[in-house]
Design a protein around this motif. Structure first.
Motif, PDB file in Angstrom:
ATOM      1  N   VAL A  17      46.799  41.974  44.386  1.00  0.00           N
ATOM      2  CA  VAL A  17      45.671  41.317  43.736  1.00  0.00           C
ATOM      3  C   VAL A  17      45.141  42.201  42.618  1.00  0.00           C
ATOM      4  O   VAL A  17      45.053  43.420  42.774  1.00  0.00           O
ATOM      5  N   ARG A  18      44.778  41.577  41.502  1.00  0.00           N
ATOM      6  CA  ARG A  18      44.056  42.281  40.431  1.00  0.00           C
ATOM      7  C   ARG A  18      42.610  41.816  40.509  1.00  0.00           C
ATOM      8  O   ARG A  18      42.304  40.643  40.290  1.00  0.00           O
ATOM      9  N   LEU A  19      41.709  42.733  40.826  1.00  0.00           N
ATOM     10  CA  LEU A  19      40.312  42.408  41.058  1.00  0.00           C
ATOM     11  C   LEU A  19      39.445  42.719  39.844  1.00  0.00           C
ATOM     12  O   LEU A  19      39.561  43.791  39.248  1.00  0.00           O
ATOM     13  N   THR A  20      38.560  41.787  39.533  1.00  0.00           N
ATOM     14  CA  THR A  20      37.514  42.007  38.536  1.00  0.00           C
ATOM     15  C   THR A  20      36.183  41.998  39.262  1.00  0.00           C
ATOM     16  O   THR A  20      35.705  40.935  39.662  1.00  0.00           O
ATOM     17  N   PRO A  21      35.584  43.173  39.479  1.00  0.00           N
ATOM     18  CA  PRO A  21      34.249  43.201  40.082  1.00  0.00           C
ATOM     19  C   PRO A  21      33.205  42.780  39.053  1.00  0.00           C
ATOM     20  O   PRO A  21      33.473  42.782  37.852  1.00  0.00           O
ATOM     21  N   ARG A  22      32.022  42.429  39.516  1.00  0.00           N
ATOM     22  CA  ARG A  22      30.961  41.924  38.639  1.00  0.00           C
ATOM     23  C   ARG A  22      31.473  40.779  37.779  1.00  0.00           C
ATOM     24  O   ARG A  22      31.155  40.667  36.595  1.00  0.00           O
ATOM     25  N   ALA A  43      41.666  37.801  40.924  1.00  0.00           N
ATOM     26  CA  ALA A  43      40.453  37.494  41.681  1.00  0.00           C
ATOM     27  C   ALA A  43      39.262  38.117  40.987  1.00  0.00           C
ATOM     28  O   ALA A  43      39.381  39.130  40.305  1.00  0.00           O
ATOM     29  N   ARG A  44      38.103  37.486  41.192  1.00  0.00           N
ATOM     30  CA  ARG A  44      36.849  38.038  40.700  1.00  0.00           C
ATOM     31  C   ARG A  44      35.811  37.893  41.793  1.00  0.00           C
ATOM     32  O   ARG A  44      35.853  36.942  42.568  1.00  0.00           O
ATOM     33  N   VAL A  45      34.930  38.868  41.851  1.00  0.00           N
ATOM     34  CA  VAL A  45      33.818  38.827  42.809  1.00  0.00           C
ATOM     35  C   VAL A  45      32.543  39.245  42.088  1.00  0.00           C
ATOM     36  O   VAL A  45      32.584  39.942  41.079  1.00  0.00           O
ATOM     37  N   ARG A  56      35.132  44.661  50.000  1.00  0.00           N
ATOM     38  CA  ARG A  56      34.697  43.818  51.127  1.00  0.00           C
ATOM     39  C   ARG A  56      34.529  42.365  50.696  1.00  0.00           C
ATOM     40  O   ARG A  56      34.922  41.438  51.404  1.00  0.00           O
ATOM     41  N   ALA A  57      33.966  42.161  49.504  1.00  0.00           N
ATOM     42  CA  ALA A  57      33.794  40.803  48.989  1.00  0.00           C
ATOM     43  C   ALA A  57      35.148  40.146  48.743  1.00  0.00           C
ATOM     44  O   ALA A  57      35.337  38.959  49.038  1.00  0.00           O
ATOM     45  N   LEU A  58      36.106  40.904  48.222  1.00  0.00           N
ATOM     46  CA  LEU A  58      37.443  40.373  47.995  1.00  0.00           C
ATOM     47  C   LEU A  58      38.110  40.006  49.312  1.00  0.00           C
ATOM     48  O   LEU A  58      38.712  38.939  49.437  1.00  0.00           O
ATOM     49  N   ALA A  59      38.006  40.864  50.308  1.00  0.00           N
ATOM     50  CA  ALA A  59      38.602  40.570  51.614  1.00  0.00           C
ATOM     51  C   ALA A  59      37.997  39.305  52.210  1.00  0.00           C
ATOM     52  O   ALA A  59      38.715  38.459  52.758  1.00  0.00           O
ATOM     53  N   ALA A  60      36.684  39.147  52.090  1.00  0.00           N
ATOM     54  CA  ALA A  60      36.030  37.943  52.612  1.00  0.00           C
ATOM     55  C   ALA A  60      36.509  36.698  51.865  1.00  0.00           C
ATOM     56  O   ALA A  60      36.763  35.652  52.474  1.00  0.00           O
ATOM     57  N   LEU A  61      36.646  36.814  50.547  1.00  0.00           N
ATOM     58  CA  LEU A  61      37.133  35.693  49.740  1.00  0.00           C
ATOM     59  C   LEU A  61      38.552  35.306  50.140  1.00  0.00           C
ATOM     60  O   LEU A  61      38.855  34.125  50.338  1.00  0.00           O
ATOM     61  N   LEU A  62      39.428  36.301  50.261  1.00  0.00           N
ATOM     62  CA  LEU A  62      40.811  36.016  50.657  1.00  0.00           C
ATOM     63  C   LEU A  62      40.877  35.387  52.044  1.00  0.00           C
ATOM     64  O   LEU A  62      41.639  34.434  52.260  1.00  0.00           O
ATOM     65  N   ALA A  63      40.092  35.901  52.973  1.00  0.00           N
ATOM     66  CA  ALA A  63      40.085  35.350  54.326  1.00  0.00           C
ATOM     67  C   ALA A  63      39.671  33.880  54.305  1.00  0.00           C
ATOM     68  O   ALA A  63      40.291  33.040  54.969  1.00  0.00           O
ATOM     69  N   ARG A  82      41.878  48.601  40.286  1.00  0.00           N
ATOM     70  CA  ARG A  82      41.786  47.145  40.114  1.00  0.00           C
ATOM     71  C   ARG A  82      42.948  46.442  40.800  1.00  0.00           C
ATOM     72  O   ARG A  82      42.820  45.286  41.204  1.00  0.00           O
ATOM     73  N   ILE A  83      44.095  47.100  40.891  1.00  0.00           N
ATOM     74  CA  ILE A  83      45.268  46.513  41.540  1.00  0.00           C
ATOM     75  C   ILE A  83      45.261  46.942  42.998  1.00  0.00           C
ATOM     76  O   ILE A  83      45.296  48.135  43.307  1.00  0.00           O
ATOM     77  N   LYS A  84      45.224  45.961  43.891  1.00  0.00           N
ATOM     78  CA  LYS A  84      45.096  46.223  45.326  1.00  0.00           C
ATOM     79  C   LYS A  84      46.218  45.528  46.074  1.00  0.00           C
ATOM     80  O   LYS A  84      46.686  44.474  45.652  1.00  0.00           O
ATOM     81  N   THR A  85      46.616  46.112  47.184  1.00  0.00           N
ATOM     82  CA  THR A  85      47.599  45.490  48.055  1.00  0.00           C
ATOM     83  C   THR A  85      46.971  45.295  49.422  1.00  0.00           C
ATOM     84  O   THR A  85      46.483  46.257  50.020  1.00  0.00           O
ATOM     85  N   PHE A  86      46.984  44.039  49.879  1.00  0.00           N
ATOM     86  CA  PHE A  86      46.469  43.695  51.195  1.00  0.00           C
ATOM     87  C   PHE A  86      47.619  43.306  52.104  1.00  0.00           C
ATOM     88  O   PHE A  86      48.546  42.615  51.680  1.00  0.00           O
ATOM     89  N   HIS A  87      47.550  43.737  53.361  1.00  0.00           N
ATOM     90  CA  HIS A  87      48.442  43.221  54.390  1.00  0.00           C
ATOM     91  C   HIS A  87      47.657  42.159  55.135  1.00  0.00           C
ATOM     92  O   HIS A  87      46.528  42.403  55.565  1.00  0.00           O
ATOM     93  N   ILE A  88      48.246  40.974  55.246  1.00  0.00           N
ATOM     94  CA  ILE A  88      47.601  39.863  55.929  1.00  0.00           C
ATOM     95  C   ILE A  88      48.439  39.515  57.141  1.00  0.00           C
ATOM     96  O   ILE A  88      49.597  39.112  57.010  1.00  0.00           O
ATOM     97  N   THR A  89      47.865  39.697  58.315  1.00  0.00           N
ATOM     98  CA  THR A  89      48.565  39.392  59.555  1.00  0.00           C
ATOM     99  C   THR A  89      48.483  37.904  59.830  1.00  0.00           C
ATOM    100  O   THR A  89      47.414  37.304  59.715  1.00  0.00           O
TER     101      THR A  89
END
Length: 105
Positions: A17-22, A43-45, A56-63, A82-89
């Motif tokens: 994910v590429r995140l844009t905060p604010r 993604a943006r939060v 945390r906001a990104l994780a909640a959005l993805l969930a 800005r570039i993040k890797t999430f493992h989703i079970t």
């Protein structure tokens, strides 16, 4: 050649994910291709990038978007990037199908 923003693991998916905060709103904005050819989910939060609030906001959005419990997501890399890797079970095929329906593929 680009690679997908998500890939299968034994027990779920890895999602880049590429995140844009604010970013003014909490939303997933499709996919993009980075300069190195990798595909990422954009993604943006609204949260600021302080004390892990944006992560945390990104994780909640993805969930929410993937209809999985928040506990199913683990930030594997990119805590301060800005570039993040999430493992989703979860069920890999089901998760990949949700992403493909929403973002193509």
């Amino acid at each position: 050649m680009s690679t997908r923003a998500w890939s299968a693991t034994d027990d779920g998916l890895l999602l880049t994910v590429r995140l844009t905060p604010r970013g003014g709103r909490d939303a997933l904005d499709g996919t993009a291709i980075l300069a190195d050819g990798r595909e990422v989910l954009k993604a943006r939060v609204r949260a600021v990038p302080e004390d892990g609030a944006a992560n945390r906001a990104l994780a909640a959005l993805l969930a929410t978007e993937l209809a999985v419990p928040r506990s199913a997501l683990v930030l594997q890399s990119g805590a301060t990037s800005r570039i993040k890797t999430f493992h989703i079970t979860g069920d890999c095929a089901e998760l990949a199908a949700r992403l493909a329906r929403t973002f193509g593929g």
